[in-house]
Motif scaffolding. Structure first.
Motif, mmCIF file in Angstrom:
data_model
loop_
_atom_site.group_PDB
_atom_site.id
_atom_site.type_symbol
_atom_site.label_atom_id
_atom_site.label_comp_id
_atom_site.label_asym_id
_atom_site.label_seq_id
_atom_site.Cartn_x
_atom_site.Cartn_y
_atom_site.Cartn_z
ATOM 1 N N ALA A 54 0.734 -1.316 0.056
ATOM 2 C CA ALA A 54 0.035 0.144 0.033
ATOM 3 C C ALA A 54 1.253 1.392 -0.052
ATOM 4 N N LEU A 88 1.870 2.862 -3.322
ATOM 5 C CA LEU A 88 0.955 3.457 -4.185
ATOM 6 C C LEU A 88 1.189 5.162 -3.918
ATOM 7 N N ASN A 89 1.737 5.379 -2.976
ATOM 8 C CA ASN A 89 2.064 6.942 -2.575
ATOM 9 C C ASN A 89 3.230 7.385 -2.613
ATOM 10 N N GLN A 119 -2.609 -7.836 -7.016
ATOM 11 C CA GLN A 119 -3.916 -7.409 -6.443
ATOM 12 C C GLN A 119 -4.118 -6.049 -6.398
ATOM 13 N N PHE A 120 -3.325 -5.068 -5.920
ATOM 14 C CA PHE A 120 -3.604 -3.795 -6.095
ATOM 15 C C PHE A 120 -3.346 -3.093 -7.173
ATOM 16 N N GLY A 121 -3.355 -3.534 -8.009
ATOM 17 C CA GLY A 121 -3.394 -3.334 -9.562
ATOM 18 C C GLY A 121 -2.079 -2.278 -9.962
ATOM 19 N N LYS A 152 -0.956 0.706 -13.273
ATOM 20 C CA LYS A 152 -0.914 2.212 -13.033
ATOM 21 C C LYS A 152 0.095 3.112 -13.854
#
Lengths: 448, 340
Positions: free
Chosen positions: A248, A251-252, A276-278, A282
């Motif tokens: 997670a 992502l940022n 899973q988190f794509g 991105k």
């Protein structure tokens, strides 16, 4: 009345000293007649195959064992002789080693250093093994290599990728055929630059143990040398199963590449979670997000399933290579077991043949003679093309493969495709390279 | 803000698995007084129900394709699943695609049976033995169960993907004007866990059976004296706890590929959850499950790991120590449970 010199205290002291002497492991004491540890005296010679038969790498260990058994068959003149036909050294005749029939015993490393040392010790002390081969972990390889050095037998490492095995923990009795983390970085970096560009920001998730650290160090160094920036390096506990809380933050983070310095179950889970988190869907910094898995194995690729599609990594060897040595080994293995071999299986097969060949060329099983025969030995015909066993650190130098998760696999084994065979010159480094500094090969120990 | 909400979501999702396993552990401990170290293995067996169904649905017949070659250069054997031959390619592929949700149907009877056999065949003989004996025998049972699974399925993880319709990510932040994407299946897992937890509480709260079980948990002897066969009900509760663990395992497969060791990976954490929640307290187990899941997620953030290196590895145990020092019976523990 005569006075005796024998006192209770004296008897106890003498007994304790004698007991301690008897209790000393026989491998660490001088035996009477043998010139070296476990010198074969009968018509056979025993090799010890120390592989994970239980635990998370049991499937990989089983594949290694199949290859080792095949090597023994070929050495004894059974089967189709496999790579004995393609090996450039013609010392092996298919009549065992130095005329003695090859037998083997097996041990279970459980992928635990203490268990691996115990099983290797048992094979050396109880079964008379003169060489130990196998394993699927750098921690195990370093531990068993140290034991073999003390015991006076040759250690032909299996799958071990950490720089330390032939770096700070190298030993005169130990030899590594498998490539290492530095080589992965040196082979991968130019391909990554060509495919992803030189302005990338990488985020590393790294298994928190020796192998993970050395791989991270190697990949960071080689990618930064091309112009990449390292945004963050996060250590993940080896026992982690769900990596979502580590994915997670990626992502940022502003990173556009995720490097997974994971192996085995860790790699399968972290890659699955990242997909899973794509992440691969991105676009960050106006670039498509990419994932890199620096160390691949066929079994892990099978475990990761469709998630590895298009993901780049590196390998020691792959059954799809088209050199004569590879074709001969794949044919022997495939016809006997109904599946292509993994790169850890190929390593163990090659290591057993290399050991036997060194014995033949040295004309002895004495570990010091064998080590001398292996040092600086150049050969071909076992896969990977021309190969050198460097004398300075006992590391093999050969071509390295850059591979990608197959985009359109046609069968269950078609999980990876070869992107590039990186020439050996590109992955060769000086023996005193800082990443391998701090160790001392020492002197060969013949044991007895 | 996005990052904080993402970690909360992540924690809830992690906590779902902890809470489901801890709930089953607490049910067994609260009813039968047994510390069941084989509970993680039940979670693993549930996941392998999905793997088994996936394999059964993928049973295939072979045809030779002369135009393609295998790795030895022989004509390729192309496999076609029987379900695709029987129901047509599209319907067959849809059935295979939905293998994980379909596995819930077979997992319920299988897990009830496994739970029943486990309780009647082994664990009932240890009711009056010390907790140390119970731990040893159930831990041994867990090892046996995982070795059996490894024998049949190998040691490598096995992919059990979710249905295509529930794969990918959803923008859950859209509702509050933010951009927070989260995997759809993990949202499904959280909803599923909430449903199961709610169902168990409703069952215990609003049914006569549940009322008797709760009464038995509070005072087993009195309920027995009223002529109620409380042992039989507790055996059923063992089966239900096994089914809860199994269903949690089935749905967990798409999150992380099942392997024979996955139960052990969860076992220690789940026991910490039970202890933090309070031994024997069902709401405590659920609360602690979600709480520790969220804390673990926040401890893994870049900020946390750079501020206190290694905090991600110790946070759960640190919280457990703090809770036990300040509230020795756990967050919602009752007096008299596991106390002489």
């Amino acid at each position: 009345m005569t006075k005796s010199d024998v006192t209770r205290r004296g008897v106890l002291k003498s007994g304790a000293v004698a007991g301690a002497g008897v209790a000393l492991p026989t491998i660490f004491t001088a035996s009477s007649a043998a010139a070296y540890t476990n010198e074969p005296t009968g018509g056979s010679v025993t090799l010890g195959f120390n592989v994970p038969q239980t635990g998370p790498y049991a499937d990989e260990g089983n594949d290694e064992l199949l290859a080792q058994q095949l090597a023994v068959e070929h050495l004894n003149g059974e089967g189709d002789s496999g790579c004995l036909n393609t090996f450039t050294s013609k010392a092996l005749k298919g009549n065992g080693i130095l005329g003695k029939k090859v037998e083997f015993v097996t041990g279970d490393t459980q992928t635990k250093s203490d268990a691996a040392r115990a099983s290797a010790k048992s094979m050396i002390e109880k079964d008379g093994a003169i060489m130990i081969n196998g394993g699927s972990s750098s921690g195990v390889a370093v531990a068993v290599q140290g034991l073999c050095q003390e015991a006076g037998v040759i250690f032909m490492a299996g799958l071990t990728h950490a720089n330390d095995t032939t770096g700070k923990d190298k030993k005169a009795n130990g030899f590594r055929h498998f490539f290492n983390a530095y080589m992965s970085g040196a082979a991968l970096a130019p391909v990554l630059a060509a495919e992803m560009g030189k302005e990338r920001r990488a985020y590393h998730l790294t298994a928190d143990y020796n192998w993970g650290w050395t791989q991270e160090e190697s990949i960071v160094a080689s990618t930064e040398a091309m112009g990449w920036e390292t945004v963050n390096t996060v250590k993940t506990p080896l026992a982690s199963t769900d990596f979502s809380s580590y994915i997670a933050p990626v992502l940022n983070s502003g990173a556009d590449v995720l490097v997974l310095n994971h192996y085995g179950g860790n790699m399968v889970n972290s890659l699955t979670n990242a997909i899973q988190f794509g992440l691969l869907d991105k676009v960050v910094n106006n670039k498509d997000f990419k994932i890199v898995v620096p160390l691949y194995s066929e079994l892990m690729a099978a475990g990761a399933g469709e998630n590895i599609k298009g993901v780049l990594g590196s390998m020691n060897w792959n059954w799809q290579l088209q050199d004569e040595g590879t074709k001969a080994f794949v044919k022997s293995f495939g016809e006997k077991y109904g599946k292509p071999p993994s790169n850890s299986a190929q390593t163990c097969y090659a290591q057993v043949l290399l050991y036997a060949d060194a014995c033949e060329r040295a004309g002895t099983f004495n570990p010091c003679g064998v080590a001398e025969a292996l040092e600086g030995f150049e050969f071909d015909g076992l896969g990977n093309g021309k190969t050198l066993y460097r004398a300075d650190d006992h590391q093999c130098f050969k071509d390295v493969l850059v591979v990608r998760g197959a985009l359109n696999p046609t069968n269950a084994y078609d999980t990876l495709e070869i992107v590039e065979v990186t020439p050996v010159e590109q992955v060769t480094y000086a023996p005193d390279h800082p990443m391998f500094a701090g160790g001392d090969l020492g002197k060969c120990n013949p044991g007895a | 803000m996005d990052a904080i909400l993402l970690q909360i979501l992540n924690g809830l999702d992690k906590g779902s698995a902890y809470a489901l396993i801890a709930l089953g552990l607490t049910l067994i401990f609260g009813t039968l007084g047994v510390v069941n170290f084989a509970h993680g293995a039940l979670f693993m067996i549930g996941a392998f129900c999905a793997v088994t169904l996936q394999r059964v649905l993928n049973l295939s017949f072979e045809t030779i394709d002369e135009t393609q070659k295998d790795f030895l250069g022989n004509p390729l054997k192309v496999k076609t699943p029987y379900v695709e031959a029987w129901f047509g390619p599209e319907a067959g592929a849809w059935i295979i695609d939905w293998a994980v949700p379909l596995a819930l149907v077979i997992a319920i009877p299988i897990m009830l049976l496994v739970g029943y056999v486990m309780e009647r065949g082994l664990i009932k003989h240890f009711y009056k033995r010390p907790h140390a004996d119970q731990i040893l025998v159930t831990f041994g049972l867990a090892i046996v169960m995982q070795e059996i699974v490894k024998y049949f399925f190998g040691a490598n993880p096995i992919q059990t993907p979710p249905p295509d319709a529930l794969n990918g990510v959803a923008n859950v932040g859209m509702l509050i004007g933010m951009d927070i994407v989260y995997p759809v299946w993990r949202i499904v897992y959280f909803c599923f866990a909430t449903l199961i937890i709610g169902g168990i509480f409703a069952f215990l709260q609003f049914t006569t059976f549940g009322m008797v079980v709760r009464a038995g948990m509070a005072d087993r002897e009195t309920v027995g004296l009223l002529g109620i066969n409380i042992d039989r009900r507790f055996t059923i509760m063992f089966g239900i706890a096994a089914a809860v663990a199994g269903l949690a395992g089935v749905m967990y497969g798409p999150i992380n590929p099942p392997n024979y060791h996955m139960g052990m990976d969860f076992l220690v954490l789940s026991f910490v959850v039970v202890v933090v929640g309070g031994m024997g307290s069902l709401p405590g187990a659920v609360l602690a499950g979600f709480l520790l899941g969220i804390l673990e997620s926040f401890a893994s953030t870049t900020w946390a790991t750079t501020t206190i290196p290694g905090i991600n590895q110790i946070i759960i145990y640190l919280v457990a120590i703090i809770v036990l020092l300040t509230r020795p019976r756990g967050l919602m523990g009752r007096k008299g449970v596991m106390e002489e």
